[in-house]
Scaffold this motif. Structure first.
Motif, PDB file in Angstrom:
ATOM      1  N   ALA A 261       0.364  -5.077   3.011  1.00 24.45           N
ATOM      2  CA  ALA A 261      -1.091  -5.208   3.115  1.00 24.45           C
ATOM      3  C   ALA A 261      -1.494  -6.568   2.612  1.00 24.45           C
ATOM      4  O   ALA A 261      -0.909  -7.081   1.642  1.00 24.45           O
ATOM      5  CB  ALA A 261      -1.794  -4.126   2.295  1.00 24.45           C
TER       6      ALA A 261
ATOM      7  N   SER B   3      -7.177  -3.379   3.799  1.00 28.98           N
ATOM      8  CA  SER B   3      -6.613  -2.099   3.349  1.00 28.98           C
ATOM      9  C   SER B   3      -6.116  -1.257   4.507  1.00 28.98           C
ATOM     10  O   SER B   3      -5.543  -0.203   4.304  1.00 28.98           O
ATOM     11  CB  SER B   3      -7.673  -1.320   2.558  1.00 28.98           C
ATOM     12  OG  SER B   3      -8.793  -1.059   3.388  1.00 28.98           O
TER      13      SER B   3
ATOM     14  N   VAL C 276      -5.445   5.273  -0.582  1.00 28.92           N
ATOM     15  CA  VAL C 276      -4.438   4.209  -0.598  1.00 28.92           C
ATOM     16  C   VAL C 276      -4.303   3.686  -2.028  1.00 28.92           C
ATOM     17  O   VAL C 276      -5.301   3.410  -2.700  1.00 28.92           O
ATOM     18  CB  VAL C 276      -4.832   3.057   0.346  1.00 28.92           C
ATOM     19  CG1 VAL C 276      -3.806   1.939   0.264  1.00 28.92           C
ATOM     20  CG2 VAL C 276      -4.956   3.567   1.775  1.00 28.92           C
TER      21      VAL C 276
ATOM     22  N   LYS D  81       0.846   5.671   0.117  1.00 33.02           N
ATOM     23  CA  LYS D  81       0.062   6.853   0.476  1.00 33.02           C
ATOM     24  C   LYS D  81       0.909   8.109   0.312  1.00 33.02           C
ATOM     25  O   LYS D  81       2.128   8.091   0.559  1.00 33.02           O
ATOM     26  CB  LYS D  81      -0.426   6.756   1.930  1.00 33.02           C
ATOM     27  CG  LYS D  81      -1.458   5.670   2.164  1.00 33.02           C
ATOM     28  CD  LYS D  81      -1.960   5.700   3.610  1.00 33.02           C
ATOM     29  CE  LYS D  81      -2.741   6.973   3.884  1.00 33.02           C
ATOM     30  NZ  LYS D  81      -3.330   6.988   5.253  1.00 33.02           N
TER      31      LYS D  81
ATOM     32  N   ASN E  68       0.837  -1.191   0.000  1.00 28.46           N
ATOM     33  CA  ASN E  68       0.000   0.000   0.000  1.00 28.46           C
ATOM     34  C   ASN E  68       0.878   1.249   0.000  1.00 28.46           C
ATOM     35  O   ASN E  68       1.889   1.310   0.696  1.00 28.46           O
ATOM     36  CB  ASN E  68      -0.917   0.030   1.224  1.00 28.46           C
ATOM     37  CG  ASN E  68      -2.042  -0.972   1.112  1.00 28.46           C
ATOM     38  OD1 ASN E  68      -2.315  -1.491   0.034  1.00 28.46           O
ATOM     39  ND2 ASN E  68      -2.700  -1.245   2.232  1.00 28.46           N
TER      40      ASN E  68
ATOM     41  N   ARG F 293      -2.346   0.767  -4.509  1.00 30.13           N
ATOM     42  CA  ARG F 293      -1.793  -0.575  -4.346  1.00 30.13           C
ATOM     43  C   ARG F 293      -0.823  -0.925  -5.473  1.00 30.13           C
ATOM     44  O   ARG F 293      -1.006  -0.511  -6.618  1.00 30.13           O
ATOM     45  CB  ARG F 293      -2.933  -1.601  -4.301  1.00 30.13           C
ATOM     46  CG  ARG F 293      -3.735  -1.554  -3.019  1.00 30.13           C
ATOM     47  CD  ARG F 293      -4.424  -2.863  -2.771  1.00 30.13           C
ATOM     48  NE  ARG F 293      -4.945  -2.916  -1.414  1.00 30.13           N
ATOM     49  CZ  ARG F 293      -5.419  -4.010  -0.858  1.00 30.13           C
ATOM     50  NH1 ARG F 293      -5.427  -5.147  -1.531  1.00 30.13           N
ATOM     51  NH2 ARG F 293      -5.884  -4.001   0.375  1.00 30.13           N
TER      52      ARG F 293
END
Length: 409
Positions: A184, A189, A155, A144, A142, A157
């Motif tokens: 993750a 999530s 988020v 960010k 994940n 991926r």
């Protein structure tokens, strides 16, 4: 070729055609090579990123650099952002010093790579490590963004990686976090531990941006779901009004000089055309390479040995001491020469003959009279010495030579 050989040839040709047909229609394997090159449309190329970069920023402000940084930065007019993107970006000491000096003057150094030179990490008080894949068997990560002006709760991926790098130590007083990464599970999530993978730090009058996630600029990542927003968030830290020098030197997939055979083997159609040509040449050697007729030997024509025979006979006369016969032959041969080449009758040797002969042979009358006096004397002699024979031969050859190179009036 007999009937059985023709059947074998047709059968072999059909097998080759069938193999070529199967190979041509076989699904092409996806190339996951991490090239990060702007001209590659493979998953880990950066064709889409570069195309979007030209749309986001002014196309005139994007400049490709194919030279080493140390050489490129010798130009004092270079100002703006120097952007490096590759799986590994390892500068040597002199090159790094050049880059840092250039950055300190008010420029931006942006490095995106999973493996970076240790010296630049030490300079910025940074250390890197690898995210553990414990309880992350699907290799799902994940990502960010940490900018408050962006949607920092969203988020993103990424699934195609066995491991990702992150900063294990940063100088929090000088370093600004740009993005984080974490493990993750497929259905989870919410993550507990976030690792910094992109930072920004002031350096002199300029700044340094380091991103340990180069996959963010690949075709596969940008085109997957809404990941393009993550890439756009990373690009928001670049000044769009300044030139961006896009490095194409530190690239795993950079263009290089290729041999003609490499070009043939790279394209599937040309590769199979080359293979078929080789197979055809092999069949020709096997079935039709033998000679159908024995080689015809070369027969050399018989040599004209008349001159050699004449010389041999003359040498026999000369060595036996028979100078009288040789003299008579020499005189007769000279008279034949006059009849054949100068077209004069030699039956009567008088003043008229001497005059005509000297005129046609380009010799003086005195020389002609002197030669024929010697001929007359030797013709009436019964004993002729070797010296007299040699003198007569020299006189005749000299007389004849005047007729070959002097121009008649």
């Amino acid at each position: 070729m007999d009937k059985k050989g023709k059947i074998y040839s047709v059968f072999t040709a059909l097998v080759v055609v069938f193999i070529v047909f199967l190979e041509y229609n076989k699904p092409q394997k996806l190339n996951w090579f991490p090239s990060y090159a702007k001209h590659h449309k493979i998953p880990y190329g950066s064709y889409v990123f570069y195309e979007q970069l030209e749309r986001t920023f002014s196309k005139d402000n994007i400049i490709d650099v194919v030279r080493p940084p140390f050489e490129f930065l010798t130009n004092d007019t270079v100002n703006g952002t120097y952007f490096f993107l590759n799986g590994k970006v390892l500068f040597d000491d002199a090159e790094l010093e050049k880059l840092l000096d250039w950055t300190a003057k008010g420029n931006t150094l942006a490095i995106t790579s999973g493996d970076i030179s240790e010296k630049i990490l030490d300079t910025l008080n940074l250390k890197t490590s690898v995210i553990s894949n414990f309880n992350n068997f699907n290799n799902i990560f994940n990502l960010k963004l940490k900018n408050k002006n962006l949607d920092n709760n969203k988020v993103y991926r990424f699934k195609k990686a066995n491991f990702l790098s992150h900063f294990s130590i940063i100088d929090s007083t000088k370093t600004k976090v740009i993005s984080t990464v974490s493990n993750a599970s497929k259905n989870d999530s919410i993550v507990k531990m976030q690792y910094v993978n992109a930072i920004k730090q002031d350096f002199g009058k300029g700044e340094i941006i380091i991103n340990l996630f180069p996959q963010a600029y690949t075709n596969y990542f940008i085109l997957k779901d809404e990941n393009k927003d993550f890439t756009a968030g990373l690009l928001s830290y670049l000044n769009p009004e300044q030139p961006i020098y896009f490095d194409n030197y530190y690239k795993s997939g950079k263009k290089a000089a290729m041999s003609p055979l490499y070009v043939f083997l790279k394209a599937k159609e040309l590769r199979w055309a080359y293979y078929i040509m080789l197979i055809g040449a092999l069949f020709y050697i096997i079935f039709d390479g033998k000679r159908k007729q024995r080689a015809i030997p070369i027969v050399k024509p018989l040599r004209n040995q008349t001159l050699e025979f004449t010389r041999t006979i003359a040498n026999m006369y000369y060595e036996s001491g028979n100078h009288t016969d040789i003299t008579q032959h020499k005189i007769q041969h000279f008279l034949e020469y006059i009849r054949t080449n100068l077209h004069l009758n030699t039956n009567t040797i008088d003043d008229t003959f001497i005059k005509n002969l000297s005129s046609r042979s380009n010799n003086t009358e005195e020389d002609t009279k002197a030669l024929f006096r010697d001929i007359d004397t030797l013709s009436n002699s019964t004993q002729i010495t070797k010296e007299a024979l040699e003198k007569l031969n020299a006189s005749i050859e000299t007389y004849k030579s005047n007729n070959t190179w002097k121009t008649k009036i």
